[in-house]
Design an enzyme around this catalytic site. Structure first.
Site: not given
Ligand code: GDP
Ligand code: IMO
Ligand code: MG
Length: 427
Positions: A13, A16, A40-42, A223, A304, A330-331, A414
């Site tokens: 998560d 990727k 689960g790739h968003t 993963q 999570r 995700k900085l 973002g």
């Protein structure tokens, strides 16, 4: 020419899907090489959000050929519902290729996954319940069912019977469940054969020819490094090799062809399921990371577990994968903290340890040793270059890079495709 591997550097998560999608427009093939619909790739494209589980994220780039390699485990019903969902939204999925050697997640594998977890009780792994472990176990035990078996009913029947012989003993005598009828399973599996047929290909040949023709191939891991069956926090791992070597075995491409290995690294750490996690937070900071980062599983909807960045893990990921680059994601989530702790080493039974201990017992005892870096409060989501970042954010990135052992070549600010700062080009 260039074959790139893109993989998770932590416990999954990391982002990727977004990173793969970003490169998808410039590569010819995107290949999943291990795992299955436990992933689960968003991917966020404009105002559209896609959650992909089995399909490579390159499926959203029209010029790109998505490939499911031999190392992946495929649940056909999930595959079809994912394809249907994308088709309904106007995505062309006709270029998809699936290896005939990929193993099928059968209904009994899903059952065994769930009952095993139930029987493990407090010691459970916290699997996604998608049948991943039992399907890889069947593969290694040589009683697995491959996609190509769907095209020979007699072989398929023999194989399903062989697989169920032992399992039915277990289900009825140990787990107190009803036996599963081989005939019904065969019937269900055969019902998938025609729809799957156009996608089935010798993907090893296709990919090696593509590389000979100077095409760009991107291998997308599911993963993450610490969930690797060999190099992760065993037994709290998944049942495949998300690490870089897995791309070679899971796609049939030699290691001499791989030119770049990109580790996707979250600016903090998360984990889903059971197992050790030294920097895990149980306070309001952990809650805030979960809330601001939207840290809820794409596959199972579980919250999570969240914690600060762990440089020991990042260094380990660099080593076991031979990482050439990091993509820091995700900085933006860290905006607003006055001080940001970063784990630089562990203390294990009173001793300072700089590298990931190989002993499971030691890792369970590892306490994080933190250095605290000054935070920033400015919104960074529209930053387009490194120099657009506030000084403290720049210093945070530089510090992580120094501790982690490979250059940070891109930074996510973002979820959107364009919310990315590119420092060194990947292609
Ligand atoms: P994957 O499994 O590695 O593909 O990651 P997931 O999709 O499970 O989780 C990553 C989440 O973070 C998704 O919701 C992404 O849309 C989101 N995301 C990815 N990169 C960034 C980023 O740089 N900033 C923010 N705020 N969100 C991101
Ligand atoms: P992506 O690709 C995070 C975890 C499960 C469990 C362990 C074993 O989205 O990063 P499994 O069902 O694979 O046998 O479960 O692995 N897990 C993941 N955690 N992201 C994933 O995928 C994961 N896939 C499996 O939560 O702890
Ligand atoms: Mg995910």
């Amino acid at each position: 020419m260039p074959a790139l591997v893109l993989l998770g550097a932590q416990w999954g998560d990391e982002g990727k899907g977004k990173a793969t999608d970003l490169l998808g427009g410039s590569v010819d093939y995107v290949v999943r090489y291990q795992g299955g619909n436990n992933a689960g790739h968003t991917v966020v494209v404009g105002d559209q959000k896609y959650a992909l589980h089995l399909l490579p994220s390159g499926i959203l780039s029209p010029e790109c050929t998505p490939v499911i390699g031999n190392g992946v485990v495929v649940d056909p019903s999930v595959l079809f519902s994912e394809l249907n969902g994308l088709n309904e939204r106007g995505v062309d999925t006709s270029k998809l290729l699936i290896s005939g050697n990929a193993h099928i997640i059968t209904p009994y594998n899903v059952t065994v996954d769930k009952v095993t977890e139930r029987f493990l009780g407090k010691r459970k792994i916290g699997t996604t319940g998608r049948g991943i472990g039992p399907t890889y176990a069947d593969k290694i035990n040589r009683v697995g069912i491959r996609i190509q078996d769907l095209y020979d009913e007699s072989i398929l029947t023999q194989k399903v019977e062989a697989a169920l012989d032992g399992k039915n003993q277990l289900l009825t005598k140990v787990f107190n469940r009803r036996a599963i009828e081989a005939g019904k399973v065969v019937e269900e599996l055969l019902s998938y054969a025609d729809r799957l047929k156009p996608y089935v290909a010798d993907t090893v040949l296709v990919l090696n020819r593509a590389l000979e023709d100077d095409k760009v191939v991107l291998f997308e891991g599911g993963q993450g490094t610490l969930l690797d069956i060999d190099h992760g926090t065993y037994p709290f791992v998944t049942s495949s090799n998300p690490t870089a070597g897995g791309a070679c075995t899971g796609a049939g491409v030699g290691p001499t062809k791989i030119s770049r290995v990109i580790g996707i690294l979250k600016a903090y750490t998360t984990r889903v399921g059971s197992g050790p996690f030294p920097t895990e937070l149980f306070d309001e900071d952990g809650e805030a990371l979960r809330r601001i980062g939207g840290e809820r599983g794409v596959t199972t909807g579980r919250d999570r577990r969240c914690g600060w960045f762990d440089a020991v893990i990042a260094r380990y990921a660099t080593r076991v994968n031979g990482l050439t680059d990091f993509f820091l994601t995700k900085l933006d989530v860290l905006t607003g903290w006055e001080q940001i702790p970063v784990c630089v080493a562990y203390e294990i039974d009173g001793k300072r340890v700089e590298e990931l201990p190989y002993s499971q017992t030691d890792f369970h005892h590892a306490k994080p040793v933190y250095e605290t870096l000054p935070g920033w409060s400015e919104d960074i989501t529209s930053a387009k270059s490194f120099s657009d970042l506030p000084k403290n954010a720049q210093n945070y990135v530089k510090a992580l890079e120094e501790m982690s052992g490979a250059p940070i070549s891109a930074i996510g600010v973002g979820p959107g495709r364009d919310e990315t700062i590119e420092i060194n080009s990947f292609l």
